[in-house]
Design a protein around this motif. Structure first.
Motif, PDB file in Angstrom:
ATOM      1  N   GLY A   1       0.813  -1.210   0.000  1.00 23.41           N
ATOM      2  CA  GLY A   1       0.000   0.000   0.000  1.00 23.41           C
ATOM      3  C   GLY A   1       0.848   1.263   0.000  1.00 23.41           C
ATOM      4  O   GLY A   1       0.568   2.216  -0.743  1.00 23.41           O
ATOM      5  N   ILE A   2       1.902   1.284   0.839  1.00 25.64           N
ATOM      6  CA  ILE A   2       2.774   2.459   0.893  1.00 25.64           C
ATOM      7  C   ILE A   2       3.528   2.633  -0.416  1.00 25.64           C
ATOM      8  O   ILE A   2       3.672   3.756  -0.920  1.00 25.64           O
ATOM      9  CB  ILE A   2       3.733   2.342   2.084  1.00 25.64           C
ATOM     10  N   LEU A   3       4.015   1.530  -0.993  1.00 28.49           N
ATOM     11  CA  LEU A   3       4.735   1.631  -2.266  1.00 28.49           C
ATOM     12  C   LEU A   3       3.828   2.180  -3.356  1.00 28.49           C
ATOM     13  O   LEU A   3       4.232   3.055  -4.131  1.00 28.49           O
ATOM     14  CB  LEU A   3       5.276   0.256  -2.667  1.00 28.49           C
ATOM     15  N   LEU A   4       2.601   1.677  -3.424  1.00 26.24           N
ATOM     16  CA  LEU A   4       1.653   2.186  -4.421  1.00 26.24           C
ATOM     17  C   LEU A   4       1.406   3.672  -4.217  1.00 26.24           C
ATOM     18  O   LEU A   4       1.393   4.456  -5.180  1.00 26.24           O
ATOM     19  CB  LEU A   4       0.346   1.404  -4.334  1.00 26.24           C
ATOM     20  N   GLY A   5       1.225   4.079  -2.957  1.00 27.33           N
ATOM     21  CA  GLY A   5       0.995   5.500  -2.687  1.00 27.33           C
ATOM     22  C   GLY A   5       2.177   6.361  -3.076  1.00 27.33           C
ATOM     23  O   GLY A   5       2.012   7.433  -3.674  1.00 27.33           O
ATOM     24  N   LEU A   6       3.392   5.905  -2.767  1.00 21.59           N
ATOM     25  CA  LEU A   6       4.587   6.678  -3.119  1.00 21.59           C
ATOM     26  C   LEU A   6       4.748   6.796  -4.636  1.00 21.59           C
ATOM     27  O   LEU A   6       5.113   7.865  -5.145  1.00 21.59           O
ATOM     28  CB  LEU A   6       5.827   6.024  -2.507  1.00 21.59           C
ATOM     29  N   VAL A   7       4.487   5.712  -5.349  1.00 21.19           N
ATOM     30  CA  VAL A   7       4.614   5.741  -6.815  1.00 21.19           C
ATOM     31  C   VAL A   7       3.604   6.710  -7.418  1.00 21.19           C
ATOM     32  O   VAL A   7       3.929   7.505  -8.310  1.00 21.19           O
ATOM     33  CB  VAL A   7       4.434   4.329  -7.397  1.00 21.19           C
TER      34      VAL A   7
ATOM     35  N   LEU B   1       7.647   2.359 -13.393  1.00 19.73           N
ATOM     36  CA  LEU B   1       8.472   1.173 -13.177  1.00 19.73           C
ATOM     37  C   LEU B   1       9.808   1.546 -12.534  1.00 19.73           C
ATOM     38  O   LEU B   1      10.294   0.853 -11.636  1.00 19.73           O
ATOM     39  CB  LEU B   1       8.701   0.454 -14.503  1.00 19.73           C
ATOM     40  N   MET B   2      10.399   2.633 -12.995  1.00 17.80           N
ATOM     41  CA  MET B   2      11.654   3.090 -12.393  1.00 17.80           C
ATOM     42  C   MET B   2      11.472   3.470 -10.929  1.00 17.80           C
ATOM     43  O   MET B   2      12.307   3.170 -10.079  1.00 17.80           O
ATOM     44  CB  MET B   2      12.208   4.298 -13.162  1.00 17.80           C
ATOM     45  N   SER B   3      10.340   4.120 -10.633  1.00 18.89           N
ATOM     46  CA  SER B   3      10.120   4.577  -9.262  1.00 18.89           C
ATOM     47  C   SER B   3       9.895   3.428  -8.298  1.00 18.89           C
ATOM     48  O   SER B   3      10.141   3.572  -7.095  1.00 18.89           O
ATOM     49  CB  SER B   3       8.932   5.547  -9.216  1.00 18.89           C
ATOM     50  N   VAL B   4       9.426   2.274  -8.793  1.00 19.17           N
ATOM     51  CA  VAL B   4       9.281   1.113  -7.925  1.00 19.17           C
ATOM     52  C   VAL B   4      10.641   0.736  -7.345  1.00 19.17           C
ATOM     53  O   VAL B   4      10.778   0.461  -6.144  1.00 19.17           O
ATOM     54  CB  VAL B   4       8.666  -0.074  -8.694  1.00 19.17           C
ATOM     55  N   GLN B   5      11.657   0.724  -8.197  1.00 19.73           N
ATOM     56  CA  GLN B   5      12.999   0.383  -7.721  1.00 19.73           C
ATOM     57  C   GLN B   5      13.563   1.486  -6.833  1.00 19.73           C
ATOM     58  O   GLN B   5      14.220   1.222  -5.830  1.00 19.73           O
ATOM     59  CB  GLN B   5      13.914   0.135  -8.925  1.00 19.73           C
ATOM     60  N   GLN B   6      13.289   2.749  -7.173  1.00 20.38           N
ATOM     61  CA  GLN B   6      13.847   3.861  -6.414  1.00 20.38           C
ATOM     62  C   GLN B   6      13.182   4.033  -5.054  1.00 20.38           C
ATOM     63  O   GLN B   6      13.838   4.377  -4.068  1.00 20.38           O
ATOM     64  CB  GLN B   6      13.712   5.145  -7.233  1.00 20.38           C
ATOM     65  N   LEU B   7      11.863   3.793  -4.995  1.00 16.70           N
ATOM     66  CA  LEU B   7      11.098   4.034  -3.774  1.00 16.70           C
ATOM     67  C   LEU B   7      10.860   2.772  -2.961  1.00 16.70           C
ATOM     68  O   LEU B   7      10.348   2.851  -1.841  1.00 16.70           O
ATOM     69  CB  LEU B   7       9.748   4.675  -4.121  1.00 16.70           C
ATOM     70  N   GLY B   8      11.233   1.614  -3.513  1.00 15.29           N
ATOM     71  CA  GLY B   8      11.006   0.355  -2.813  1.00 15.29           C
ATOM     72  C   GLY B   8      11.629   0.295  -1.428  1.00 15.29           C
ATOM     73  O   GLY B   8      10.946  -0.059  -0.450  1.00 15.29           O
ATOM     74  N   PRO B   9      12.925   0.638  -1.261  1.00 14.83           N
ATOM     75  CA  PRO B   9      13.521   0.601   0.074  1.00 14.83           C
ATOM     76  C   PRO B   9      12.820   1.520   1.066  1.00 14.83           C
ATOM     77  O   PRO B   9      12.636   1.163   2.235  1.00 14.83           O
ATOM     78  CB  PRO B   9      14.961   1.055  -0.181  1.00 14.83           C
ATOM     79  N   ALA B  10      12.410   2.712   0.625  1.00 13.86           N
ATOM     80  CA  ALA B  10      11.688   3.623   1.520  1.00 13.86           C
ATOM     81  C   ALA B  10      10.350   3.029   1.939  1.00 13.86           C
ATOM     82  O   ALA B  10       9.923   3.170   3.095  1.00 13.86           O
ATOM     83  CB  ALA B  10      11.487   4.970   0.842  1.00 13.86           C
ATOM     84  N   ALA B  11       9.668   2.362   1.004  1.00 12.90           N
ATOM     85  CA  ALA B  11       8.387   1.735   1.326  1.00 12.90           C
ATOM     86  C   ALA B  11       8.554   0.622   2.354  1.00 12.90           C
ATOM     87  O   ALA B  11       7.748   0.484   3.278  1.00 12.90           O
ATOM     88  CB  ALA B  11       7.734   1.190   0.056  1.00 12.90           C
TER      89      ALA B  11
ATOM     90  N   LEU C   1      10.899   0.410   4.609  1.00  8.15           N
ATOM     91  CA  LEU C   1      11.205   1.061   5.888  1.00  8.15           C
ATOM     92  C   LEU C   1       9.939   1.595   6.550  1.00  8.15           C
ATOM     93  O   LEU C   1       9.679   1.333   7.734  1.00  8.15           O
ATOM     94  CB  LEU C   1      12.199   2.200   5.643  1.00  8.15           C
ATOM     95  N   LEU C   2       9.151   2.354   5.791  1.00  7.97           N
ATOM     96  CA  LEU C   2       7.923   2.935   6.349  1.00  7.97           C
ATOM     97  C   LEU C   2       6.932   1.854   6.761  1.00  7.97           C
ATOM     98  O   LEU C   2       6.255   1.976   7.789  1.00  7.97           O
ATOM     99  CB  LEU C   2       7.291   3.872   5.322  1.00  7.97           C
ATOM    100  N   ALA C   3       6.855   0.786   5.969  1.00  7.07           N
ATOM    101  CA  ALA C   3       5.906  -0.278   6.266  1.00  7.07           C
ATOM    102  C   ALA C   3       6.238  -0.976   7.580  1.00  7.07           C
ATOM    103  O   ALA C   3       5.335  -1.372   8.320  1.00  7.07           O
ATOM    104  CB  ALA C   3       5.873  -1.289   5.123  1.00  7.07           C
ATOM    105  N   ALA C   4       7.523  -1.157   7.883  1.00  5.72           N
ATOM    106  CA  ALA C   4       7.910  -1.833   9.126  1.00  5.72           C
ATOM    107  C   ALA C   4       7.427  -1.050  10.343  1.00  5.72           C
ATOM    108  O   ALA C   4       6.818  -1.606  11.265  1.00  5.72           O
ATOM    109  CB  ALA C   4       9.421  -2.018   9.171  1.00  5.72           C
ATOM    110  N   GLY C   5       7.697   0.256  10.348  1.00 10.99           N
ATOM    111  CA  GLY C   5       7.281   1.067  11.486  1.00 10.99           C
ATOM    112  C   GLY C   5       5.775   1.175  11.615  1.00 10.99           C
ATOM    113  O   GLY C   5       5.220   1.066  12.718  1.00 10.99           O
TER     114      GLY C   5
END
Length: 371
Positions: free
Chosen positions: A19-25, A58-68, A70-74
């Motif tokens: 959900g967070i990754l989709l929102g960030l993208v 598609l590019m942003s999935v790779q770029q924003l994946g680590p941030a997603a 991190l945010l998802a864990a917290g």
């Protein structure tokens, strides 16, 4: 019971991560389109822009994946804590490992997936973004830096100026300079064409050969065709255009070796090679850090605090990566150290948070009081 709890926490984390990754993208695509909307004009611009932002997504999935991740864990642990489920887990005599382990397993799988996604999908998407942006909308940016063919090469005591052509088809309008160890010009060859023969031998056509003997003495001769031993095979000149981040691992290794052979800079390519693994893998300690921060006993405002802490961590890591990249390009830091430093620091911080929670690492206040 343990397997059920493991699956429940894993599903919760995965749901938040997607959900967070989709929102960030979506946010990235919308903001980027609004910022650049004036550039999208001409017949059929809607279809071209749709393709462009499909590849950017598609590019942003790779770029924003680590941030997603991190945010998802917290946020996942904070949501469980807010609903009283963390207290229930403790009441069942399960330790923090009941939260750490499922998130660790899921984050590890996601990190490996991001590496594969970058290798197979994001690299191609990046090339298509550059092609559509420059060819359809005529906005090059730094396109010329990476796509202009290289013309100057050095191998041993030979310096090559290859104005056009390729190693496969032959080069046209070439100049080859031979220099001494003191970098004094000894010979200059100018030729209309240059074609590879066997090994390191080349045939030059329409040759003008000049020898410089010192004290102003120069000899010149013209040849219709001649063969020369230049000490360089044809494959050395196979320098691929494009951004290093858009090349696959095998291509990056090949370009690093080829560029070293002809005296071209390789640090940016080495950094891209290490980042292919270091950047996605940074999400693993980042996710564990998010869990540790969310489990603090003094935590207030669970979901809001988790989002703020995650964003601050992501911004800090992004800033550190920018600084490390700059130090690499200015030759003040090795590419390996620059790529893996953010991941290493996240491991240290995540470990410190876990040790602090277990009482194995005293707080700064207690340490100062003891002193």
């Amino acid at each position: 019971m343990r397997g059920t709890l493991f699956a429940y926490v894993l599903r919760t984390y995965l749901r938040f991560a997607l959900g967070i990754l989709l929102g960030l993208v979506v946010i990235f695509v919308v903001v980027d389109f609004v910022d650049r909307a004036k550039a999208y004009t001409g017949p059929g611009w809607v279809e071209a822009a749709a393709k462009l932002y499909g590849y950017k997504a598609l590019m942003s999935v790779q770029q924003l994946g680590p941030a997603a991740l991190l945010l998802a864990a917290g946020t996942a642990v904070s949501a469980l804590r807010k609903q009283g489920e963390v207290t229930a887990i403790r009441a069942l005599t399960f330790g923090p490992g009941a939260l750490y382990i499922p998130i660790l397993v899921c984050a590890l799988g996601a990190c490996v997936g991001l590496v594969v996604f970058d290798e197979l999908v994001a690299t191609h998407a990046g090339r298509r973004v550059d092609e559509i942006t420059t060819q359809r909308f005529n906005r090059g940016g730094d396109w010329r830096i990476y796509y202009t063919p290289k013309q100057w090469f050095r191998r041993g005591d030979h310096i090559f100026f290859l104005r056009s052509g390729s190693a496969q088809e032959g080069f046209r309008d070439v100049s080859i300079f031979t220099v001494s160890k003191e970098f004094e010009l000894l010979r200059r060859l100018d030729a209309a064409e240059m074609h590879s023969l066997e090994g390191t031998r080349w045939r030059l056509s329409g040759v003008v050969e000049r020898h410089f003997a010192g004290e102003g003495r120069t000899t010149v001769r013209q040849l219709e065709s001649a063969e020369y031993e230049l000490g360089v095979p044809a494959n050395v000149f196979r320098i691929r255009p494009g951004r290093p981040e858009q090349l696959r691992v095998a291509e990056l290794r090949e370009q690093i070796d080829a560029r070293k052979e002809v005296g071209l800079a390789t640090r940016q390519y080495e950094l891209a090679l290490h980042n292919r693994f270091a950047y996605p893998m940074a999400a693993l300690p980042a996710a564990l850090l998010g869990v540790g921060l969310a489990l603090r006993s003094s935590r207030r405002g669970h979901l809001t605090a988790a989002i703020i802490e995650g964003l601050l961590t992501a911004v800090a890591m992004w800033g550190l990566m920018v600084v490390c990249r700059t130090l690499v390009l200015t030759e003040r830091l090795s590419p390996f150290v620059a790529a893996w430093t953010p991941t290493f620091l996240l491991v240290l911080v995540a470990g410190a948070v876990w040790l602090r929670r277990e009482g194995l690492l005293p707080s700064p206040r207690r340490w100062l009081a003891a002193r």
